[in-house]
Design a protein around this motif. Structure first.
Motif, PDB file in Angstrom:
ATOM      1  N   ALA A  11      -2.039  16.527  22.022  1.00 49.72           N
ATOM      2  CA  ALA A  11      -1.893  17.869  22.575  1.00 49.72           C
ATOM      3  C   ALA A  11      -2.685  18.872  21.746  1.00 49.72           C
ATOM      4  CB  ALA A  11      -0.416  18.252  22.615  1.00 49.72           C
ATOM      5  N   GLU A  12      -2.589  18.735  20.436  1.00 51.14           N
ATOM      6  CA  GLU A  12      -3.321  19.651  19.564  1.00 51.14           C
ATOM      7  C   GLU A  12      -4.828  19.491  19.766  1.00 51.14           C
ATOM      8  OE1 GLU A  12      -3.330  20.979  14.852  1.00 51.14           O
ATOM      9  OE2 GLU A  12      -2.727  18.970  15.447  1.00 51.14           O
TER      10      GLU A  12
ATOM     11  N   GLY B   9       4.640  20.454  25.478  1.00 46.72           N
ATOM     12  CA  GLY B   9       5.356  20.514  26.745  1.00 46.72           C
ATOM     13  C   GLY B   9       4.422  20.377  27.939  1.00 46.72           C
ATOM     14  N   SER B  10       3.252  20.993  27.833  1.00 48.64           N
ATOM     15  CA  SER B  10       2.287  20.899  28.932  1.00 48.64           C
ATOM     16  C   SER B  10       1.804  19.465  29.114  1.00 48.64           C
ATOM     17  CB  SER B  10       1.099  21.810  28.647  1.00 48.64           C
ATOM     18  OG  SER B  10       1.548  23.123  28.423  1.00 48.64           O
TER      19      SER B  10
ATOM     20  N   HIS C 243       4.212  17.438  30.776  1.00 53.42           N
ATOM     21  CA  HIS C 243       4.370  17.695  32.204  1.00 53.42           C
ATOM     22  C   HIS C 243       3.481  16.739  33.002  1.00 53.42           C
ATOM     23  CE1 HIS C 243       5.548  20.024  35.666  1.00 53.42           C
ATOM     24  NE2 HIS C 243       4.281  20.077  36.045  1.00 53.42           N
ATOM     25  N   LEU C 244       2.298  16.468  32.460  1.00 56.23           N
ATOM     26  CA  LEU C 244       1.387  15.519  33.108  1.00 56.23           C
ATOM     27  C   LEU C 244       1.770  14.075  32.789  1.00 56.23           C
ATOM     28  CD1 LEU C 244      -0.780  16.957  34.731  1.00 56.23           C
ATOM     29  CD2 LEU C 244      -0.544  18.220  32.612  1.00 56.23           C
ATOM     30  N   PHE C 245       2.081  13.820  31.531  1.00 60.65           N
ATOM     31  CA  PHE C 245       2.430  12.466  31.082  1.00 60.65           C
ATOM     32  C   PHE C 245       3.786  12.505  30.393  1.00 60.65           C
ATOM     33  CE2 PHE C 245      -2.260  12.749  30.779  1.00 60.65           C
ATOM     34  CZ  PHE C 245      -2.597  11.786  31.714  1.00 60.65           C
ATOM     35  N   PRO C 246       4.835  12.173  31.112  1.00 58.88           N
ATOM     36  CA  PRO C 246       6.175  12.273  30.533  1.00 58.88           C
ATOM     37  C   PRO C 246       6.364  11.439  29.272  1.00 58.88           C
ATOM     38  CG  PRO C 246       6.306  11.996  32.911  1.00 58.88           C
ATOM     39  CD  PRO C 246       4.866  11.793  32.534  1.00 58.88           C
TER      40      PRO C 246
END
Lengths: 192, 192
Positions: free
Chosen positions: B32-33, B40-41, B44-47
């Motif tokens: 994510a970084e 969280g984003s 949302h795409l990859f639980p």
DNA sequence: TTTTTGCTAGCACAGTCATGCTACTAACGG
DNA sequence: CCGTTAGTAGCATGACTGTGCTAGCAAAAA
């Protein structure tokens, strides 16, 4: 002092964890448990995780090298060469495990820079072995063409190794040996 | 809906992390970084982490497949075949990264069983491509000998791929292409 | 005997992990 | 206008991580 033996035992536990749960599952705790010792004991032999993995990698390379070196030389050069190559392919559960571990360690190289040197060394040794094998088969000293043939043999060996690893271990492996046999024969008689 | 684009962007971040810090450093946080989004984003795409890695692997295979498929067919079969093989080898930074990521994902297979199916599928597709290439070069329909030649070509490709990955990317890669060229010529004219 | 040494065992800390969960924003359909 | 939906953000939890550190224990050395 069986310190070396205890270290080898822990290295084997590392391999076991890699094969069962992947390189990501290798931690001082998981390895210690697999080997049946306390974390403190493991850390007496290997103060850090990096040292543990580096030793495991080196031991694996060393084992393979010794296994190849101990193959008896037969008078038939092609047969000897075939025997050597067969020991370089993952045909037995042991050598299969070896390759699995090898790949896992290569994959972790970005995180453990020292592994790169170990792998490079092993790679060049294998390349050298191929060159000598090709030289023996062709029956003449090293020249440019022999070096190219050696590179090619080396590539075939590593490629076949990967393909054998993909197939279930139970599968027929004769096709791979057949390819090697053909390649060796071609090298031995092909210059003519 | 650019949902697909956002997923691809995250997959690329995965590859980036793998190349820079190894597969062990791939976490929802690090990815994510790297992608510049919040955890969280991403989730949302990859639980789950597994879904993230599986998608990344599949996308990589798909990209490679498309790259191969888009190579224009030339009238000279050998040249076309050479072009295809060149795209299968890590000669460019992109394809080099691809292979690095591939190896890392293979190494994580024990922990992510679904990767095995993805890799098997890609492996068989590549094998099939080799068979077709050999058939085209030999100019006759598939038979037993063609299949063996194809397996050999496949092995040489994968072996060379690994060897190219070992050498620094700056190194000369002509020798590998030369080996491939020789092999293709041998297949095309060799049956005689 | 006392001391040193090799080893085992494990606690404690600070950090990272995946993931469940809620809250907030904004766009869109009614 | 309201309700729904997609996406963003982040908190909380419980587990796992490497490693610093202390403590015990047994054998060898002094």
């Amino acid at each position: 002092m069986d310190r070396a033996a205890r270290k080898a035992r822990l290295a084997q536990a590392v391999w076991q964890v890699i094969r069962e749960r992947g390189i990501g599952a290798v931690s001082v705790r998981s390895v210690a448990e697999e080997a049946g010792v306390a974390v403190g004991s493991l850390r007496h032999l290997f103060p850090t995780r990096a040292e543990l993995l580096e030793f495991s990698a080196e031991l694996m390379v060393q084992r393979a090298r010794e296994r190849i070196r101990d193959i008896p030389r037969t008078e038939n050069v092609q047969q000897y060469a075939l025997e050597v190559v067969k020991h370089l392919l993952p045909l037995e559960p042991d050598s299969r495990a070896e390759l699995e571990v090898n790949i896992a360690l290569i994959a972790e190289t970005p995180a453990l820079p020292k592994l790169e040197a170990i792998r490079d060394h092993a790679y060049h040794q294998l390349g050298e072995a191929c060159t000598q094998l090709v030289g023996m088969l062709a029956g003449r000293p090293r020249d440019r063409q022999i070096e190219e043939e050696a590179r090619r043999l080396h590539a075939i060996i590593d490629g076949l190794a990967i393909h054998l690893l993909m197939e279930p271990s139970s599968q027929d492996t004769g096709w791979a040996v057949a390819i090697v046999r053909g390649e060796l024969a071609r090298i031995a008689g092909g210059a003519a």
